[in-house]
Design an enzyme around this catalytic site. Structure first.
Site, mmCIF file in Angstrom:
data_model
loop_
_atom_site.group_PDB
_atom_site.id
_atom_site.type_symbol
_atom_site.label_atom_id
_atom_site.label_comp_id
_atom_site.label_asym_id
_atom_site.label_seq_id
_atom_site.Cartn_x
_atom_site.Cartn_y
_atom_site.Cartn_z
ATOM 1 C CE1 TYR A 1 36.058 45.021 40.273
ATOM 2 C CE2 TYR A 1 37.201 43.068 41.080
ATOM 3 C CZ TYR A 1 37.209 44.406 40.748
ATOM 4 O OH TYR A 1 38.363 45.132 40.874
ATOM 5 C CB SER B 1 41.194 42.908 39.494
ATOM 6 O OG SER B 1 41.018 42.309 40.750
#
Length: 243
Positions: A145, A132
């Site tokens: 995350y 990501s």
């Protein structure tokens, strides 16, 4: 992809489903794995499914064994399964932290380890991790995350150095906002939120899952033969420094 055999985790929907369908359409045979039984909808000639949790011991071994017993070999692994938790650190429990890390990092580690073992005999293979832009950028409210995706980027680089002597390339994709169901477990407007948040990228929109699948297909193919240990950004320009 003709003649290639792949495992795709988190294949029931979103990016994973797009990857599975694109690889299959281009000639690959696929083991589509997901914790959700909806993954069974993908079953057809050339696609077998596995309903399993990537975080559970033995799942990675089961997925690799299924690829070998059904299709005879393993050429590609795509670690796509992922979760996200929106909660400030001071409000987060150890269980919530582990829930995030086990899927995004530990599951990828176990699948990558077992896939590499199977690929080493052929001295070829490709592993693609779905990382990501949060691998590099921090945002309030998603500490678990960002930590997990940062760890996944480093896992990618380290395994790449260990595996390349066996002809196995390991890379990752720094994915930006993609319209999927990843937020649906805690908000009803998850897809709408991602579409709106994507407008903050220089490209002015979020991605369709197929756009990410195209990058996966390239990195997994022989056309990407000189790309090793890279985190290829597919984030609509989100991580481009602004002067």
């Amino acid at each position: 992809m003709g003649g290639k055999v792949a495992i795709v985790t988190g294949a029931a929907s979103g990016i994973g489903r797009a990857i599975t369908e694109l690889l299959h359409a281009r000639g690959a045979k696929v083991v589509a794995e997901d914790i959700h039984p909806a993954v069974k909808e993908l079953e057809r000639d050339g696609i077998v499914t596995l309903v399993a949790d990537v975080t559970v011991d033995g799942t990675a071994e089961q997925a690799v064994a299924l690829a070998l017993s059904t299709f005879g070999t393993l050429d590609i692994l795509v670690n796509n399964a992922g979760r996200i938790l929106y909660k400030n650190m001071v409000d987060m429990t150890r269980e919530e932290w582990d829930w995030q890390m086990q899927t995004n990092v530990t599951g990828a580690f176990m699948h990558s380890r077992e896939a590499q073992k199977a690929m080493m005999a052929n001295r070829s293979g490709a592993i693609v991790n779905i990382a990501s832009y949060a691998s590099y950028f921090a945002f309030p409210g998603i500490a678990a995350y960002t930590a997990s995706k940062g760890a996944l980027a480093q896992l990618t680089r380290t395994q790449a150095l260990e595996a390349i002597e066996y002809g196995i390339r390991v890379n990752a994709i720094g994915v930006g906002d993609v319209v999927t169901n990843i937020l649906n477990h805690f908000r009803d407007d998850g897809r709408e939120f991602l579409a709106e948040h994507g407008k903050s990228a220089p490209i002015g929109r979020a991605a369709d899952p197929l756009e990410i699948a195209e990058v996966v297909a390239f990195l997994a193919s022989d056309r990407a033969s000189f790309i090793v240990g890279a985190v290829v950004m597919a984030d609509g320009g989100m991580t481009v420094p602004v002067g």
